[in-house]
Design an enzyme around this catalytic site. Structure first.
Site, PDB file in Angstrom:
ATOM      1  N   GLN A  81     -36.745 -39.636  27.529  1.00 31.45           N
ATOM      2  CA  GLN A  81     -35.830 -39.910  26.415  1.00 31.45           C
ATOM      3  C   GLN A  81     -36.556 -40.046  25.092  1.00 31.45           C
ATOM      4  OE1 GLN A  81     -34.669 -43.797  28.262  1.00 31.45           O
ATOM      5  NE2 GLN A  81     -34.862 -44.585  26.173  1.00 31.45           N
TER       6      GLN A  81
ATOM      7  N   CYS B 149     -30.873 -43.983  26.959  1.00 32.52           N
ATOM      8  CA  CYS B 149     -30.938 -44.091  28.416  1.00 32.52           C
ATOM      9  C   CYS B 149     -29.563 -43.910  29.056  1.00 32.52           C
ATOM     10  CB  CYS B 149     -31.536 -45.433  28.812  1.00 32.52           C
ATOM     11  SG  CYS B 149     -30.738 -46.854  28.029  1.00 32.52           S
TER      12      CYS B 149
ATOM     13  N   HIS C 262     -31.043 -51.332  29.282  1.00 31.93           N
ATOM     14  CA  HIS C 262     -31.531 -50.074  29.846  1.00 31.93           C
ATOM     15  C   HIS C 262     -30.539 -49.571  30.887  1.00 31.93           C
ATOM     16  CE1 HIS C 262     -34.569 -47.067  30.097  1.00 31.93           C
ATOM     17  NE2 HIS C 262     -34.934 -47.328  31.330  1.00 31.93           N
TER      18      HIS C 262
ATOM     19  N   ASN D 281     -35.805 -43.149  36.480  1.00 34.67           N
ATOM     20  CA  ASN D 281     -35.893 -43.537  35.075  1.00 34.67           C
ATOM     21  C   ASN D 281     -36.027 -42.279  34.231  1.00 34.67           C
ATOM     22  OD1 ASN D 281     -36.053 -45.204  32.856  1.00 34.67           O
ATOM     23  ND2 ASN D 281     -38.053 -46.032  33.308  1.00 34.67           N
TER      24      ASN D 281
END
Length: 327
Positions: free
Chosen positions: A133, A139, A274, A294
């Site tokens: 990102q 996110c 997040h 992630n």
């Protein structure tokens, strides 16, 4: 006595010299590995000092791991020359409270369903590659494209890499690089659709919406929300339906995660900064975990993934705000 003092001082200086040399070698390797350059010698010295602090943090934590006092290891990654505050400002969303309402249906857990002990949707080809990102708190957009991509793979056998930038620029309910809720982004996709990454590339920053309806390849009919804090419901959805977008509180301890099961007692449960994608779950040495994708690149964690502790009092709020796309 004087001779002894001189010898002792010499030994101390030698040890310090070795430690400094080791630090400089680590520093050099770090810069080469992550392509780090700095604007001035002053900035480089500042970053070296921060790197040294982070290296000490890593070594102290890993000593606890070796003693069996923690369940995960830390390691040098691309964040190792940044303070935790800088990481928070540049790579996480602003701290958000749980949304008051959502427009999705609530998943109804079945007590009679027997779920597998281990699930990993990567093994079934339903999970796309790990992305990055960059210095943008988008996110939420990445976890949303992740759950939609997975549903198209599972239900329609179609492979898409969807555009996070399309959501960052055009979903006006969300706040772009500042942050947003996956549920709001899924509402946007339900109404408008979303383009592919190829047609609408990621720029790691807020941009002006320039979506082209003729290029929308993907839509959803909505989403299902997991009952707040219900970890059994979360793994049932993952097992039966596919990867789930979750929100959590990523503490400072999360920044330098390297491997193992991330388990932090007392992690905040009702505030979030997040969003990641749960792609499976399992157990290891008596500790249950979620397999989470992630979006900080493949050099972070376990090739871009983290095992989050499961059935540990909803640690970090992993099951508090969780949704899955419905086609």
């Amino acid at each position: 006595m004087k001779v002894f003092a001189i010898i002792l001082l010499s030994i101390i200086c030698s040890v310090l010299s070795i430690q400094e040399q080791e630090l400089l070698e680590e520093w050099k390797d770090f810069q080469v590995r992550y392509g780090k350059t700095y604007r001035s010698p002053l900035e480089a010295r500042k970053r070296l000092a921060i790197f040294n602090d982070n290296l000490e943090e890593i070594r102290a934590h890993n000593a606890l791991f070796d003693e069996g006092k923690t369940t995960y290891r830390k390691g040098i990654n691309k964040f190792a020359d940044l303070t935790h505050e800088e990481i928070k400002q540049n790579y996480k969303s602003s701290l958000l409270k749980k949304p008051a309402t959502n427009s999705g249906s609530i998943f109804k857990k079945s007590k009679s369903v027997k779920i597998p002990e281990f699930v990993d949707w990567r093994e079934k080809g339903a999970v796309r590659e790990v992305k990055s990102q960059g210095q943008c708190g988008a996110c939420w957009a990445f976890s949303v494209t992740g759950t939609i991509e997975a549903q198209y793979s599972i239900k329609k056998n179609l492979t898409y890499s969807l555009s996070e930038q399309n959501l960052v620029d055009c979903d006006k309910v969300s706040l772009g690089c500042v942050g947003g809720w996956p549920s709001d982004a899924l509402d946007y996709v339900k109404e408008h659709g979303v383009e592919t990454e190829k047609d609408y590339p990621y720029i790691e920053a807020d941009g002006v919406c320039h979506s082209d309806p003729s290029k929308f390849k993907v839509k959803v009919s909505g989403y299902e929300a997991i009952p707040e804090g219900d970890e059994d419901a979360l793994i049932q959805v993952v097992a039966e339906k596919g990867p789930v977008s979750i929100c959590l509180y990523a503490s400072d301890q999360f920044d330098l995660y390297k491997s193992g099961i991330f388990k932090e007692p007392g992690c905040i449960q009702d505030e979030f900064n997040h969003s990641i994608l749960v792609v499976g779950y399992g157990s290891e040495n008596g500790q249950d975990y979620y397999i989470c994708k992630n979006q900080w690149g493949t050099h972070w964690g376990e090739a871009g993934y983290v095992k989050m502790a499961r059935n540990f009092n909803n640690m970090c709020g992993v099951a508090s705000v969780a949704v899955i796309a419905v086609l």
